[in-house]
Design an enzyme around this catalytic site. Structure first.
Site, PDB file in Angstrom:
ATOM      1  N   ASN A  40       0.840  -1.206   0.000  1.00 56.58           N
ATOM      2  CA  ASN A  40       0.000   0.000   0.000  1.00 56.58           C
ATOM      3  C   ASN A  40       0.873   1.253   0.000  1.00 56.58           C
ATOM      4  OD1 ASN A  40       0.636  -0.871   2.666  1.00 56.58           O
ATOM      5  ND2 ASN A  40      -0.957   0.422   3.534  1.00 56.58           N
ATOM      6  N   ILE A  41       0.389   2.252  -0.709  1.00 51.33           N
ATOM      7  CA  ILE A  41       1.126   3.511  -0.860  1.00 51.33           C
ATOM      8  C   ILE A  41       0.151   4.648  -0.551  1.00 51.33           C
ATOM      9  CG2 ILE A  41       2.491   4.954  -2.410  1.00 51.33           C
ATOM     10  CD1 ILE A  41       2.943   2.355  -4.122  1.00 51.33           C
ATOM     11  N   GLU A  42       0.351   5.281   0.591  1.00 49.89           N
ATOM     12  CA  GLU A  42      -0.580   6.324   1.031  1.00 49.89           C
ATOM     13  C   GLU A  42      -0.130   7.699   0.540  1.00 49.89           C
ATOM     14  OE1 GLU A  42      -1.044   5.781   5.283  1.00 49.89           O
ATOM     15  OE2 GLU A  42      -2.192   3.933   4.932  1.00 49.89           O
ATOM     16  N   CYS A  51      -4.114   0.546  -2.610  1.00 45.24           N
ATOM     17  CA  CYS A  51      -3.948  -0.685  -1.837  1.00 45.24           C
ATOM     18  C   CYS A  51      -2.871  -1.562  -2.466  1.00 45.24           C
ATOM     19  CB  CYS A  51      -5.246  -1.474  -1.835  1.00 45.24           C
ATOM     20  SG  CYS A  51      -6.594  -0.707  -0.924  1.00 45.24           S
ATOM     21  N   GLU A  53      -2.986  -4.712  -3.092  1.00 45.32           N
ATOM     22  CA  GLU A  53      -3.513  -5.657  -4.088  1.00 45.32           C
ATOM     23  C   GLU A  53      -3.579  -5.004  -5.466  1.00 45.32           C
ATOM     24  OE1 GLU A  53      -4.720  -4.811  -1.147  1.00 45.32           O
ATOM     25  OE2 GLU A  53      -5.995  -6.355  -0.289  1.00 45.32           O
ATOM     26  N   CYS A  88     -10.105  -4.966   0.399  1.00 45.81           N
ATOM     27  CA  CYS A  88     -11.219  -4.008   0.451  1.00 45.81           C
ATOM     28  C   CYS A  88     -12.161  -4.226  -0.740  1.00 45.81           C
ATOM     29  CB  CYS A  88     -10.691  -2.569   0.467  1.00 45.81           C
ATOM     30  SG  CYS A  88     -10.230  -1.945  -1.158  1.00 45.81           S
ATOM     31  N   CYS A  91     -10.754  -3.346  -4.250  1.00 50.49           N
ATOM     32  CA  CYS A  91      -9.836  -4.362  -4.776  1.00 50.49           C
ATOM     33  C   CYS A  91     -10.604  -5.603  -5.218  1.00 50.49           C
ATOM     34  CB  CYS A  91      -8.778  -4.709  -3.735  1.00 50.49           C
ATOM     35  SG  CYS A  91      -7.597  -3.372  -3.480  1.00 50.49           S
TER      36      CYS A  91
HETATM   37  N1  THU Z   1      -5.240  -1.334   2.397  1.00 51.75           N
HETATM   38  C1  THU Z   1      -4.700  -2.182   1.459  1.00 51.75           C
HETATM   39  O1  THU Z   1      -3.549  -2.010   1.034  1.00 51.75           O
HETATM   40  N2  THU Z   1      -5.458  -3.204   1.019  1.00 51.75           N
HETATM   41  C2  THU Z   1      -6.728  -3.459   1.415  1.00 51.75           C
HETATM   42  O2  THU Z   1      -7.399  -4.310   0.847  1.00 51.75           O
HETATM   43  C3  THU Z   1      -7.304  -2.713   2.537  1.00 51.75           C
HETATM   44  C4  THU Z   1      -6.581  -1.469   2.914  1.00 51.75           C
HETATM   45  C5  THU Z   1      -4.429  -0.215   2.882  1.00 51.75           C
HETATM   46  C6  THU Z   1      -4.904   1.137   2.433  1.00 51.75           C
HETATM   47  C7  THU Z   1      -4.351   2.032   3.514  1.00 51.75           C
HETATM   48  O3  THU Z   1      -3.034   2.402   3.170  1.00 51.75           O
HETATM   49  C8  THU Z   1      -4.299   1.145   4.744  1.00 51.75           C
HETATM   50  O4  THU Z   1      -4.444  -0.188   4.283  1.00 51.75           O
HETATM   51  C9  THU Z   1      -5.376   1.435   5.766  1.00 51.75           C
HETATM   52  O5  THU Z   1      -6.608   1.477   5.182  1.00 51.75           O
END
Ligand code: THU
Length: 129
Positions: A40-42, A51, A53, A88, A91
């Site tokens: 994940n890259i915020e 996300c 995935e 999520c 995804c």
């Molecule tokens: N996140 C994912 O990478 N995959 C998911 O299926 C659920 C959420 C990440 C997004 C965000 O950076 C962190 O988890 C918290 O929501």
């Protein structure tokens, strides 16, 4: 399957998640044997966050690989992989676009073992045009 889980755990180490503190890693097995990983890259503006995935899927698709077998997903704030990290809804919808819902395997490790689901279990009646 162990290799896919290990690669997902490795990928989670590269997560950029200073806002949530939640690291996610994914490893996507393709029919040709390739494995693409993602984390994940915020973003400080929040909505550009992606996300793990989807990073893995889009890496594969951008290289012309569109036939998928399974994905391993791990996540957590600490002790990554001890609790199940379900993908999520967004995804799941991306998976629905590219994967057979009856065949695509979603591999979810946790402290008591590994739970394996099919895409149809996680997103029944996904939207398709
Ligand atoms: N996140 C994912 O990478 N995959 C998911 O299926 C659920 C959420 C990440 C997004 C965000 O950076 C962190 O988890 C918290 O929501």
């Amino acid at each position: 399957m162990e290799k896919l889980i290990d690669l997902a755990k490795q990928a989670a180490k590269n997560a950029y998640s200073p806002y949530s503190g939640f690291k996610v890693g994914a490893a996507l097995l393709c029919a040709n044997g390739n494995i693409y990983t993602g984390c994940n890259i915020e973003n400080s503006a929040f909505s550009p966050t992606v996300c793990a995935e989807r990073v893995a899927f889009f890496k594969a698709i951008s290289e012309g690989v569109t036939d998928f077998v399974a994905i391993a997903i791990v996540g957590g704030k600490e002790d990554i992989g001890s609790e199940i990290c379900y993908p999520c809804g967004v995804c799941r919808q991306v998976m629905t676009e590219f994967c057979n819902a009856d065949g695509f395997r979603i591999i979810l490790p946790h402290k008591d073992g590994v739970t394996e689901l099919l895409l149809k279990d996680l997103l029944p009646h996904g939207f398709m045009l």
